[in-house]
Design a protein around this motif. Structure first.
Motif, PDB file in Angstrom:
ATOM      1  N   ALA A 299       1.065  -1.555  -0.065  1.00  0.00           N
ATOM      2  CA  ALA A 299       0.040   0.158  -0.167  1.00  0.00           C
ATOM      3  C   ALA A 299       0.820   1.322   0.097  1.00  0.00           C
ATOM      4  N   ASP A 300       1.889   1.414   0.487  1.00  0.00           N
ATOM      5  CA  ASP A 300       3.324   2.136   0.924  1.00  0.00           C
ATOM      6  C   ASP A 300       3.772   2.542  -0.797  1.00  0.00           C
ATOM      7  N   SER A 301       3.854   1.543  -1.532  1.00  0.00           N
ATOM      8  CA  SER A 301       4.524   2.109  -2.756  1.00  0.00           C
ATOM      9  C   SER A 301       5.389   2.622  -3.558  1.00  0.00           C
ATOM     10  N   GLY A 302       3.875   3.894  -3.726  1.00  0.00           N
ATOM     11  CA  GLY A 302       3.924   4.911  -4.162  1.00  0.00           C
ATOM     12  C   GLY A 302       4.681   6.368  -3.397  1.00  0.00           C
ATOM     13  N   GLU A 303       4.572   6.006  -1.873  1.00  0.00           N
ATOM     14  CA  GLU A 303       5.195   6.613  -0.725  1.00  0.00           C
ATOM     15  C   GLU A 303       6.798   6.017  -1.448  1.00  0.00           C
ATOM     16  N   ARG A 304       7.599   5.029  -0.998  1.00  0.00           N
ATOM     17  CA  ARG A 304       8.297   4.487  -1.543  1.00  0.00           C
ATOM     18  C   ARG A 304       9.017   5.396  -2.215  1.00  0.00           C
ATOM     19  N   ALA A 305       8.453   5.136  -3.532  1.00  0.00           N
ATOM     20  CA  ALA A 305       8.509   6.172  -4.436  1.00  0.00           C
ATOM     21  C   ALA A 305       9.376   7.198  -4.871  1.00  0.00           C
TER      22      ALA A 305
ATOM     23  N   VAL B 277       9.805  12.579 -14.586  1.00  0.00           N
ATOM     24  CA  VAL B 277       8.362  12.303 -15.495  1.00  0.00           C
ATOM     25  C   VAL B 277       8.170  10.989 -14.788  1.00  0.00           C
ATOM     26  N   LYS B 278       8.839  10.083 -14.334  1.00  0.00           N
ATOM     27  CA  LYS B 278       8.712   8.881 -13.132  1.00  0.00           C
ATOM     28  C   LYS B 278       8.015   9.083 -11.917  1.00  0.00           C
ATOM     29  N   ARG B 279       8.201  10.256 -11.575  1.00  0.00           N
ATOM     30  CA  ARG B 279       7.815  10.899 -10.643  1.00  0.00           C
ATOM     31  C   ARG B 279       5.690  11.098 -10.662  1.00  0.00           C
ATOM     32  N   ALA B 280       5.555  11.945 -11.702  1.00  0.00           N
ATOM     33  CA  ALA B 280       4.408  12.615 -12.524  1.00  0.00           C
ATOM     34  C   ALA B 280       3.603  11.218 -12.612  1.00  0.00           C
ATOM     35  N   ARG B 281       4.525   9.793 -13.353  1.00  0.00           N
ATOM     36  CA  ARG B 281       3.454   8.547 -13.395  1.00  0.00           C
ATOM     37  C   ARG B 281       3.307   7.786 -12.330  1.00  0.00           C
ATOM     38  N   ASN B 282       4.332   7.955 -10.888  1.00  0.00           N
ATOM     39  CA  ASN B 282       4.156   7.584 -10.108  1.00  0.00           C
ATOM     40  C   ASN B 282       2.997   7.767  -8.809  1.00  0.00           C
ATOM     41  N   ALA B 283       2.817   9.512  -9.215  1.00  0.00           N
ATOM     42  CA  ALA B 283       1.651  10.109  -8.305  1.00  0.00           C
ATOM     43  C   ALA B 283       0.157   9.323  -9.201  1.00  0.00           C
ATOM     44  N   ALA B 284      -0.024   9.332 -10.551  1.00  0.00           N
ATOM     45  CA  ALA B 284      -0.983   8.665 -11.606  1.00  0.00           C
ATOM     46  C   ALA B 284      -1.302   7.076 -10.739  1.00  0.00           C
ATOM     47  N   TYR B 285      -0.708   6.795 -10.775  1.00  0.00           N
ATOM     48  CA  TYR B 285      -0.557   5.123 -10.482  1.00  0.00           C
ATOM     49  C   TYR B 285      -1.009   5.019  -8.491  1.00  0.00           C
ATOM     50  N   ASP B 286      -0.369   5.699  -8.169  1.00  0.00           N
ATOM     51  CA  ASP B 286      -0.762   6.189  -6.915  1.00  0.00           C
ATOM     52  C   ASP B 286      -2.138   6.825  -6.302  1.00  0.00           C
ATOM     53  N   ALA B 287      -3.040   7.557  -7.273  1.00  0.00           N
ATOM     54  CA  ALA B 287      -4.555   7.787  -7.350  1.00  0.00           C
ATOM     55  C   ALA B 287      -5.110   6.317  -7.624  1.00  0.00           C
ATOM     56  N   ALA B 288      -3.858   5.512  -8.698  1.00  0.00           N
ATOM     57  CA  ALA B 288      -5.609   4.597  -9.438  1.00  0.00           C
ATOM     58  C   ALA B 288      -5.065   3.568  -8.688  1.00  0.00           C
ATOM     59  N   PHE B 289      -3.899   2.858  -7.935  1.00  0.00           N
ATOM     60  CA  PHE B 289      -4.082   1.959  -6.397  1.00  0.00           C
ATOM     61  C   PHE B 289      -5.094   2.510  -5.595  1.00  0.00           C
ATOM     62  N   ARG B 290      -4.983   3.251  -5.302  1.00  0.00           N
ATOM     63  CA  ARG B 290      -5.641   3.371  -4.030  1.00  0.00           C
ATOM     64  C   ARG B 290      -7.150   3.414  -4.400  1.00  0.00           C
TER      65      ARG B 290
ATOM     66  N   CYS C 247      -6.190  -0.718 -10.019  1.00  0.00           N
ATOM     67  CA  CYS C 247      -4.597  -1.623 -10.252  1.00  0.00           C
ATOM     68  C   CYS C 247      -4.129  -2.070  -9.190  1.00  0.00           C
ATOM     69  N   ALA C 248      -3.548  -3.551  -9.138  1.00  0.00           N
ATOM     70  CA  ALA C 248      -3.089  -3.823  -7.636  1.00  0.00           C
ATOM     71  C   ALA C 248      -1.235  -3.811  -7.492  1.00  0.00           C
ATOM     72  N   ASN C 249      -0.957  -3.398  -8.705  1.00  0.00           N
ATOM     73  CA  ASN C 249       0.407  -3.022  -8.751  1.00  0.00           C
ATOM     74  C   ASN C 249       0.956  -2.088  -9.812  1.00  0.00           C
ATOM     75  N   PHE C 250       1.864  -1.948 -10.396  1.00  0.00           N
ATOM     76  CA  PHE C 250       2.599  -0.299 -11.025  1.00  0.00           C
ATOM     77  C   PHE C 250       2.306  -1.312 -12.418  1.00  0.00           C
ATOM     78  N   GLN C 251       3.181  -2.677 -12.750  1.00  0.00           N
ATOM     79  CA  GLN C 251       2.872  -3.324 -14.046  1.00  0.00           C
ATOM     80  C   GLN C 251       1.475  -2.800 -14.323  1.00  0.00           C
ATOM     81  N   GLU C 252       0.524  -3.190 -13.508  1.00  0.00           N
ATOM     82  CA  GLU C 252      -1.282  -3.808 -14.345  1.00  0.00           C
ATOM     83  C   GLU C 252      -1.650  -2.281 -14.528  1.00  0.00           C
TER      84      GLU C 252
END
Length: 283
Positions: free
Chosen positions: A215-221, A254-267, A271-276
Motif C-alpha cells: 500500500a505504501d509503494s507509491g510513497e516509497r517510490a 516524468v517518473k514522479r508524475a507517473r508514480n503519482a497517477a499510479y498511486d491515485a489509481a491504486f488507492r 490496479c493492484a500494482n504498477f505493471q497492471e
C-alpha cells in the motif's frame, strides 16, 4: 552448451527476503539453462537459511553459493552487494528471487556481454497467480538493437543485464526502491550502447506480497525519486556523462508524475500494482 572458454562464467546474484515460496522456481530456471558455466549466489536478507528449502525441493547443486546480509530487511541493494563480494566468476547477472530466466537466456546474452561489456534483453511481465502475461517491455517491432542510457530511461519495466565484472558499479543502498534504475544507468554510462536482445528471456513476476503490491509503494517510490535527485545534484552517482545525468534528472520528473497517477489509481482500486497500472494504458 558449456561456457566455451575461460572468462565466460556468470555469477547470478539472488537477493532473498521471505522468498522460500519462490526460490526453487528461480533456481530451477538456472538449472534449465543450456549455458552451464554459472553459479548462483543466494543472499539471505531475512535471517533464514535457504539451503534446506532448496534441498527439500530436490535441488542440491555445487554451483549454489549461500551468503547472508547478517540483517533482516537490509534491502535488495545491500543483499546484492554482499552477493557481489562473494561472486567468483567473470560476469554478473541479478535475478530477483521471485522471477525466472527463460531457457536460452544465458547462451544468448553471455557472448554479447563478453564482447560489449554488458547485454540486456526484453522483459516479459507475468501475473504470478496464473502465469498470464501482463505486458512486454518491447514488442518485436519496437526493440532497438542497441540500448544506451537515453533509451533505457524511456522504459518503465525493470531490466536485468548480464554485465562484465569490471563494469559492475555495485548497487546504491540509499535508493532501495529504484536501485535497478540507478544500476543500469551507471552500467550504460560505463559501457556505452550495448546489445539488446528482442526475445523476452527474463520473466518479471508480479506477485502479491511483493514490494510493488504494498500500500505504501507509491510513497516509497517518491522517497526514492527525491533521494535520487539529491544524489544527481550532488555526486551524480558517479555518472561521467553530463548529458546522461541531465537526462536522468528529466526522466525522474516524468517518473514522479507517473508514480503519482499510479498511486491515485491504486488507492481507487483500479490496479493492484504498477505493471497492471501501465497495462491499463494510464501511464
Amino acid at each position: 552448451m558449456s561456457d566455451g572458454g575461460a572468462g565466460r562464467g556468470v555469477s547470478v546474484i539472488v537477493a532473498a527476503h521471505r522468498a522460500h515460496d519462490t526460490i526453487a522456481r528461480a533456481v530451477r530456471s538456472l538449472l534449465a539453462q543450456d549455458w552451464t558455466a554459472w553459479e548462483a549466489v543466494i543472499v539471505s536478507d531475512d535471517g533464514t537459511d535457504y539451503r534446506p528449502t532448496l534441498q527439500a525441493a530436490g535441488i542440491d547443486d555445487p554451483r549454489l553459493v549461500f551468503a547472508s546480509t547478517g540483517r533482516i530487511g537490509a534491502g535488495a541493494p545491500a543483499a546484492r552487494n554482499v552477493g557481489l563480494k562473494a561472486a567468483r566468476l567473470a560476469l554478473v547477472a541479478p535475478l530477483d528471487a521471485d522471477d525466472r530466466f527463460r531457457p536460452g537466456r544465458l547462451s544468448a546474452l553471455v557472448p554479447l556481454a563478453v564482447r560489449h561489456g554488458a547485454a540486456f534483453d526484453n522483459v516479459a511481465v507475468v501475473r504470478d497467480t496464473d502465469g498470464s502475461p501482463l505486458r512486454c517491455l518491447y514488442g518485436d517491432e519496437q526493440a532497438p538493437a542497441l540500448l544506451d542510457g537515453a533509451c533505457f530511461l524511456e522504459t518503465s519495466v525493470p531490466m536485468f543485464p548480464v554485465v562484465r565484472r569490471d563494469l559492475v558499479p555495485g548497487w546504491d543502498e540509499d535508493v532501495d526502491f529504484c536501485d535497478d534504475v540507478v544500476f543500469n544507468v551507471r552500467v550504460l554510462d560505463a559501457a556505452g550502447p550495448v546489445p539488446l536482445v528482442s526475445t523476452p528471456f527474463y520473466e518479471y513476476r508480479q506477485r502479491a506480497g511483493s514490494i510493488t503490491f504494498s500500500a505504501d509503494s507509491g510513497e516509497r517510490a517518491e522517497r526514492c525519486y527525491r533521494r535520487a535527485l539529491d544524489r544527481l545534484a550532488g555526486d551524480g552517482f558517479g555518472i561521467r556523462d553530463e548529458s546522461l545525468r541531465h537526462r536522468f534528472m528529466q526522466a525522474i520528473v516524468v517518473k514522479r508524475a507517473r508514480n503519482a497517477a499510479y498511486d491515485a489509481a491504486f488507492r481507487a482500486g483500479r490496479c493492484a500494482n504498477f505493471q497492471e497500472f501501465l497495462a491499463l494504458g494510464e501511464g
